[in-house]
Design an enzyme around this catalytic site. Structure first.
Site, PDB file in Angstrom:
ATOM      1  N   ASP A 140       0.859  -1.349   0.216  1.00 48.66           N
ATOM      2  CA  ASP A 140       0.178  -0.781   0.465  1.00 48.66           C
ATOM      3  C   ASP A 140       1.087   1.465   0.183  1.00 48.66           C
ATOM      4  O   ASP A 140       1.831   1.004   0.906  1.00 48.66           O
ATOM      5  CB  ASP A 140      -1.301  -0.093   0.963  1.00 48.66           C
ATOM      6  CG  ASP A 140       0.291  -0.052   2.543  1.00 48.66           C
ATOM      7  OD1 ASP A 140       0.769  -0.744   2.530  1.00 48.66           O
ATOM      8  OD2 ASP A 140      -0.822   0.925   3.785  1.00 48.66           O
ATOM      9  N   GLU A 191       0.098  -0.917   5.552  1.00 42.66           N
ATOM     10  CA  GLU A 191       1.056  -0.358   6.809  1.00 42.66           C
ATOM     11  C   GLU A 191       1.451   1.352   7.204  1.00 42.66           C
ATOM     12  O   GLU A 191       1.787   1.930   7.790  1.00 42.66           O
ATOM     13  CB  GLU A 191       2.563  -0.832   5.987  1.00 42.66           C
ATOM     14  CG  GLU A 191       3.497  -0.404   7.013  1.00 42.66           C
ATOM     15  CD  GLU A 191       4.191   1.007   7.077  1.00 42.66           C
ATOM     16  OE1 GLU A 191       4.760   1.322   7.865  1.00 42.66           O
ATOM     17  OE2 GLU A 191       4.162   1.666   6.376  1.00 42.66           O
TER      18      GLU A 191
END
Length: 379
Positions: free
Chosen positions: A71, A136
């Site tokens: 991400d 994250e």
């Protein structure tokens, strides 16, 4: 013109997938196909809206793990980018695009290092794993922490872990993070009594009441730090009170604060000392606490030594060990007993418009990862 490196090609493939948290945009499926070809057992671990991947090659210990995230943070105003953020572009010796440095470049380097290492050492010692999440950059609730919980429940222990966060400052490998400060935030409410400013004897102004306590908290010496960590730091990030009217004493004060703490103190000690100070000032208070991560440290040992010697061999640099900066998913892995370090590209453009990474640095990083694997797992 020389052929494009495998690491650069893979980094481009990942960057063109718009995987803004918590989206993965197919990155992990693409990686899984390549990992299966290398003999990895693929285990998707989705939790809620988050995509996670656990891939392992081998069943014996020790277990070496590459950890990272697919991400990325939102790109912001597209018209301010020199090149479209999800159209990976080479220019001026750099690869431009969202996630180039944080951290799709590292994941590409993981993969190509693994491909070369396994081709040369198909019967390596122990096991190799990848732990990849799409959470994250987000709330970190259903990402790495949930994968680690699953592994812990079945007694699957990581021995050594490299997190590919962008740790370098001026040259790849000049800094590795061998620990991180803990982070705990508090949302403090102090109650008073609302009323008209012209009748101070009828009110209890929570701003006035709390001010001395806040001053004491800001001046408190929590610890002295140690050889690896600076002293614990208390910072107020937001204060809010009032109705918007100048003639009304507010009935409540809200204060947001954070402490980045060293291994010299625990989150429980912090909570207790904050409570003691607030009680000493006889406040009517309540705190909602959020612990983002404990402080952790990986001292000298096999992993740190392998990183240092590999960096020196590939780049000629004497790397610096550091615990500075924010938090990373290493905070979820280290408490299991794993040795954890962060080693990745230069961090100068992360989370910025025109994020980029040096094309040559991608290959350097891949070589570093390969050399570390050789030192730890080659027979």
């Amino acid at each position: 013109m020389s052929a494009e490196s495998a690491t650069l090609t893979l980094a481009k493939e990942l960057i063109r997938r718009p995987s803004v948290t918590p989206e993965d945009a197919g990155c992990q499926s693409y990686l899984s196909a390549r990992l299966e070809a290398l003999g990895f057992i693929i285990e998707p671990m989705p939790f809620e809206e988050v995509t996670n991947l656990w891939a392992r090659r081998g069943t014996e210990g020790p277990l070496f793990c590459f950890a990272g995230h697919t991400d990325v943070v939102p790109p912001g105003p597209l018209d301010r980018w020199r090149f479209p953020p999800f159209e990976p572009t080479e220019a001026d010796g750099y690869l431009w695009g969202r996630g180039a440095a944080d951290m799709k470049g590292s994941i590409a380097a993981f993969m190509t290092a693994l491909e070369r290492f396994i081709a040369e050492h198909p019967d390596h010692q122990g096991s190799i794993a990848l732990l990849i999440t799409s959470d994250e950059e987000g709330p970190f609730i259903n990402g790495t922490t949930r994968v680690i919980d699953t592994l812990e429940a079945r007694q699957e222990k990581i021995t050594w872990c490299i997190v590919g966060e962008p740790s370098s400052t001026a040259q790849v490998g000049d800094v590795i993070k061998n620990g991180r400060r803990g982070s705990i935030s508090g949302s403090l409410t102090v109650k008073g009594k609302q009323g008209h400013v012209a009748y101070p004897h009828l009110v209890r102004n929570p701003i006035h009441l709390a001010a001395p306590a806040l001053a004491e908290l800001s001046q408190e010496v929590w610890d002295q730090g140690n050889a690896f960590f600076p002293p614990t730091s208390f910072q107020i990030s937001n204060i809010h009170a009032g109705t918007g009217a100048t003639n009304v004493v507010p009935g409540e004060l809200n204060v947001e604060f954070n402490l980045r703490f060293s291994t010299e103190i625990t989150d429980q000690m912090i909570r207790e000392r904050v409570a003691t100070i607030l009680d000493r000032h006889q406040l009517d208070w309540h705190i909602d606490w959020t612990l983002s991560g404990q402080a952790f440290l990986t001292a000298a040992g096999e992993l740190v030594d392998a990183c240092r010697t590999s960096i020196q061999a590939v780049t000629g640099l004497e790397t610096e060990l550091s615990t500075a900066g924010g938090t990373s998913d290493g905070r979820f892995i280290a408490p299991t007993g794993a040795q954890v370090v962060e080693l990745g590209p230069i961090n100068a453009t992360i989370h910025q418009i025109d994020e980029r990474v040096s094309v040559s640095d991608l290959d350097t990083l891949s070589s570093l990862y390969e050399q570390i694997l050789i030192r730890l797992l080659a027979r």
